[in-house]
Design a protein around this motif. Structure first.
Motif, PDB file in Angstrom:
ATOM      1  N   ALA A 244       7.241  14.859 -24.203  1.00  0.00           N
ATOM      2  CA  ALA A 244       6.637  14.311 -22.991  1.00  0.00           C
ATOM      3  C   ALA A 244       5.183  14.763 -22.882  1.00  0.00           C
ATOM      4  CB  ALA A 244       7.426  14.754 -21.765  1.00  0.00           C
ATOM      5  N   ARG A 245       4.427  14.054 -22.038  1.00  0.00           N
ATOM      6  CA  ARG A 245       3.038  14.400 -21.749  1.00  0.00           C
ATOM      7  C   ARG A 245       2.855  14.412 -20.234  1.00  0.00           C
ATOM      8  NH1 ARG A 245       3.761  14.747 -26.437  1.00  0.00           N
ATOM      9  NH2 ARG A 245       2.550  13.880 -28.185  1.00  0.00           N
ATOM     10  N   VAL A 246       2.002  15.292 -19.753  1.00  0.00           N
ATOM     11  CA  VAL A 246       1.620  15.286 -18.340  1.00  0.00           C
ATOM     12  C   VAL A 246       0.231  14.670 -18.234  1.00  0.00           C
ATOM     13  CG1 VAL A 246       1.096  16.672 -16.305  1.00  0.00           C
ATOM     14  CG2 VAL A 246       3.063  17.258 -17.735  1.00  0.00           C
ATOM     15  N   LEU A 247       0.106  13.652 -17.392  1.00  0.00           N
ATOM     16  CA  LEU A 247      -1.127  12.896 -17.254  1.00  0.00           C
ATOM     17  C   LEU A 247      -1.625  13.033 -15.817  1.00  0.00           C
ATOM     18  CD1 LEU A 247      -2.828  10.945 -19.057  1.00  0.00           C
ATOM     19  CD2 LEU A 247      -1.562   9.071 -17.997  1.00  0.00           C
ATOM     20  N   ASN A 248      -2.887  13.418 -15.658  1.00  0.00           N
ATOM     21  CA  ASN A 248      -3.506  13.484 -14.333  1.00  0.00           C
ATOM     22  C   ASN A 248      -4.181  12.149 -14.051  1.00  0.00           C
ATOM     23  OD1 ASN A 248      -2.938  16.291 -13.720  1.00  0.00           O
ATOM     24  ND2 ASN A 248      -4.424  16.799 -15.303  1.00  0.00           N
ATOM     25  N   VAL A 249      -3.688  11.416 -13.064  1.00  0.00           N
ATOM     26  CA  VAL A 249      -4.202  10.081 -12.772  1.00  0.00           C
ATOM     27  C   VAL A 249      -4.868  10.066 -11.397  1.00  0.00           C
ATOM     28  CG1 VAL A 249      -2.303   9.132 -14.147  1.00  0.00           C
ATOM     29  CG2 VAL A 249      -2.133   9.111 -11.665  1.00  0.00           C
ATOM     30  N   LEU A 250      -5.766   9.100 -11.233  1.00  0.00           N
ATOM     31  CA  LEU A 250      -6.513   8.990  -9.980  1.00  0.00           C
ATOM     32  C   LEU A 250      -6.696   7.520  -9.656  1.00  0.00           C
ATOM     33  CD1 LEU A 250      -8.127  11.001  -8.017  1.00  0.00           C
ATOM     34  CD2 LEU A 250     -10.176  10.137  -9.175  1.00  0.00           C
ATOM     35  N   SER A 251      -6.513   7.175  -8.374  1.00  0.00           N
ATOM     36  CA  SER A 251      -6.867   5.853  -7.874  1.00  0.00           C
ATOM     37  C   SER A 251      -8.010   6.026  -6.889  1.00  0.00           C
ATOM     38  CB  SER A 251      -5.671   5.203  -7.174  1.00  0.00           C
ATOM     39  OG  SER A 251      -6.017   3.909  -6.719  1.00  0.00           O
ATOM     40  N   PHE A 252      -9.099   5.240  -7.090  1.00  0.00           N
ATOM     41  CA  PHE A 252     -10.298   5.466  -6.276  1.00  0.00           C
ATOM     42  C   PHE A 252     -11.021   4.136  -6.049  1.00  0.00           C
ATOM     43  CE2 PHE A 252     -14.339   8.379  -6.011  1.00  0.00           C
ATOM     44  CZ  PHE A 252     -14.416   8.143  -4.649  1.00  0.00           C
ATOM     45  N   ASN A 253     -11.019   3.688  -4.788  1.00  0.00           N
ATOM     46  CA  ASN A 253     -11.847   2.549  -4.400  1.00  0.00           C
ATOM     47  C   ASN A 253     -13.238   3.110  -4.105  1.00  0.00           C
ATOM     48  OD1 ASN A 253     -13.294   0.637  -2.830  1.00  0.00           O
ATOM     49  ND2 ASN A 253     -11.393  -0.379  -2.252  1.00  0.00           N
TER      50      ASN A 253
ATOM     51  N   ASP B 279      -4.172  -0.986 -13.176  1.00  0.00           N
ATOM     52  CA  ASP B 279      -5.023  -0.794 -12.006  1.00  0.00           C
ATOM     53  C   ASP B 279      -5.182  -2.139 -11.300  1.00  0.00           C
ATOM     54  OD1 ASP B 279      -6.947   0.164 -10.187  1.00  0.00           O
ATOM     55  OD2 ASP B 279      -8.598  -0.219 -11.584  1.00  0.00           O
ATOM     56  N   THR B 280      -5.048  -2.132  -9.950  1.00  0.00           N
ATOM     57  CA  THR B 280      -5.177  -3.389  -9.212  1.00  0.00           C
ATOM     58  C   THR B 280      -5.805  -3.165  -7.842  1.00  0.00           C
ATOM     59  OG1 THR B 280      -4.012  -5.446  -8.661  1.00  0.00           O
ATOM     60  CG2 THR B 280      -2.929  -3.378  -8.044  1.00  0.00           C
TER      61      THR B 280
ATOM     62  N   LEU C 184       1.056   2.645 -12.506  1.00  0.00           N
ATOM     63  CA  LEU C 184       0.276   1.649 -11.767  1.00  0.00           C
ATOM     64  C   LEU C 184      -0.440   2.339 -10.622  1.00  0.00           C
ATOM     65  CD1 LEU C 184      -0.447  -1.289 -10.756  1.00  0.00           C
ATOM     66  CD2 LEU C 184       1.746  -1.226  -9.528  1.00  0.00           C
ATOM     67  N   VAL C 185      -1.739   2.056 -10.459  1.00  0.00           N
ATOM     68  CA  VAL C 185      -2.489   2.591  -9.320  1.00  0.00           C
ATOM     69  C   VAL C 185      -3.272   1.460  -8.679  1.00  0.00           C
ATOM     70  CG1 VAL C 185      -2.748   4.803 -10.516  1.00  0.00           C
ATOM     71  CG2 VAL C 185      -4.637   3.155 -10.566  1.00  0.00           C
ATOM     72  N   GLY C 186      -3.698   1.690  -7.427  1.00  0.00           N
ATOM     73  CA  GLY C 186      -4.562   0.692  -6.817  1.00  0.00           C
ATOM     74  C   GLY C 186      -4.697   0.795  -5.319  1.00  0.00           C
ATOM     75  N   ASP C 187      -5.667   0.049  -4.821  1.00  0.00           N
ATOM     76  CA  ASP C 187      -5.854  -0.180  -3.394  1.00  0.00           C
ATOM     77  C   ASP C 187      -5.062  -1.444  -3.068  1.00  0.00           C
ATOM     78  OD1 ASP C 187      -6.666  -0.890  -0.860  1.00  0.00           O
ATOM     79  OD2 ASP C 187      -8.784  -1.122  -1.359  1.00  0.00           O
TER      80      ASP C 187
ATOM     81  N   ARG D 171      -2.329   5.050   4.870  1.00  0.00           N
ATOM     82  CA  ARG D 171      -2.233   5.077   3.405  1.00  0.00           C
ATOM     83  C   ARG D 171      -2.213   3.653   2.886  1.00  0.00           C
ATOM     84  NH1 ARG D 171       2.147   5.889  -0.815  1.00  0.00           N
ATOM     85  NH2 ARG D 171       3.722   5.864   0.827  1.00  0.00           N
ATOM     86  N   ILE D 172      -3.279   3.261   2.191  1.00  0.00           N
ATOM     87  CA  ILE D 172      -3.311   1.938   1.554  1.00  0.00           C
ATOM     88  C   ILE D 172      -3.619   2.053   0.058  1.00  0.00           C
ATOM     89  CG2 ILE D 172      -3.894   0.719   3.675  1.00  0.00           C
ATOM     90  CD1 ILE D 172      -6.780   0.571   2.730  1.00  0.00           C
ATOM     91  N   ASP D 173      -3.767   3.290  -0.433  1.00  0.00           N
ATOM     92  CA  ASP D 173      -4.001   3.546  -1.859  1.00  0.00           C
ATOM     93  C   ASP D 173      -2.751   4.192  -2.443  1.00  0.00           C
ATOM     94  OD1 ASP D 173      -7.113   3.026  -2.147  1.00  0.00           O
ATOM     95  OD2 ASP D 173      -6.786   4.113  -0.268  1.00  0.00           O
ATOM     96  N   TYR D 174      -2.355   3.769  -3.651  1.00  0.00           N
ATOM     97  CA  TYR D 174      -1.041   4.128  -4.176  1.00  0.00           C
ATOM     98  C   TYR D 174      -1.093   4.503  -5.651  1.00  0.00           C
ATOM     99  CZ  TYR D 174       0.797   1.847   0.047  1.00  0.00           C
ATOM    100  OH  TYR D 174       1.067   1.489   1.353  1.00  0.00           O
TER     101      TYR D 174
END
Length: 269
Positions: free
Chosen positions: A27-36, A159-160, A189-192, A232-235
């Motif tokens: 397995a891998r640990v991934l640091n993800v970010l969603s940013f408008n 991303d969406t 999946l990330v997004g606003d 909360r509108i970012d996911y």
């Protein structure tokens, strides 16, 4: 690969049977970010791509899904390629989904584009951008997809940015996203999404993917508006083969954009 594994089992016998599952479950640990990023225009009225880059850098993100990104779009962003500039400042790879794509203002100049972008510290091996359905009076939106090589493991990152003022469109768009991603694994999946957690369009995504906040959120969940967040509108969603470990709202610089970034550590298998 399956033929090679079978051959090894036949040659090595019982010893290999014990080792194979351990390799398969790496397995891998991934640091993800969603940013408008609001085309890098802060709540203080200052246009500052470097400030956005600093927020991303301080978050520790490995991969970032950006929304509201300008690429030679207009004077509001000084005709800059914001996706390319952020990649240069951070030393990341980048792909850009041009959901608005127009002829340049004069021959020989770059095309006028606006949309989403994915930044990654890991190699991007493939990518595509799919237009999402929309009503004639709504802005074109898309689903940007990048296939990452995370230390030898392929991870699908999406991303969406859903329709801002049409729930009908968002319902159609979330159904389309579920169909496009399906059981692709591992996927994030990330997004606003421009919708609150109890909205029916969010229920569509929750039926197919794991909303990271309810299972791993720490602190206050609100991401918008940045300087006095109340919703909360970012996911971040974990798809097949992925599991959220810790999710948090990033408060590094609330003036950098009208949204606060949402960060998550995700285990991909």
């Amino acid at each position: 690969m399956r033929k090679v594994l079978v051959t090894l089992l036949l040659v090595c016998g019982v010893t290999t049977v014990a080792a194979a599952p351990a390799q398969a479950s790496a397995a891998r640990v991934l640091n993800v970010l969603s940013f408008n990023i609001h085309h890098a225009a802060g709540t203080d009225g200052v246009l500052d791509v470097a400030r956005v880059a600093d927020v991303i850098r301080r978050s520790g993100a490995d991969v970032v899904g950006l929304q509201e990104v300008d690429r030679h779009y207009s004077a509001r962003s000084e005709w800059a390629d914001q996706a390319g500039e952020l990649a240069r400042l951070l030393g990341y790879q980048v792909v850009f989904g041009a959901n608005i794509d127009r002829e340049p203002p004069s021959p020989g100049q770059p095309r006028v584009q606006y949309g989403t972008a994915i930044l990654s510290r890991y190699p991007i091996r493939a990518w595509d951008n799919t237009y999402l359905s929309r009503s004639p009076d709504q802005e074109q939106r898309g689903l940007l997809h990048a296939e990452l090589d995370v230390r030898g493991k392929r991870v699908h990152f999406y991303d969406t940015h859903l329709a801002a003022s049409s729930q009908t469109d968002r319902l159609a768009q979330t159904r389309q996203i579920v169909d496009l991603i399906g059981r692709t694994r591992p996927s994030v999946l990330v997004g606003d999404l421009n919708a609150l957690p109890d909205a029916p369009e969010i229920a569509t995504l929750a039926s197919a993917f794991t909303d990271a906040w309810p299972v791993s959120g720490r602190g206050d969940e609100a991401t918008y508006p940045a300087e006095a967040p109340d919703r909360r509108i970012d996911y971040v969603y974990a798809g097949a083969g992925a599991r959220p470990l810790v999710t948090r709202v990033v408060h590094a610089d609330p003036a950098a954009s009208d949204h606060l970034p949402l960060a998550a550590r995700v285990l991909v298998r």
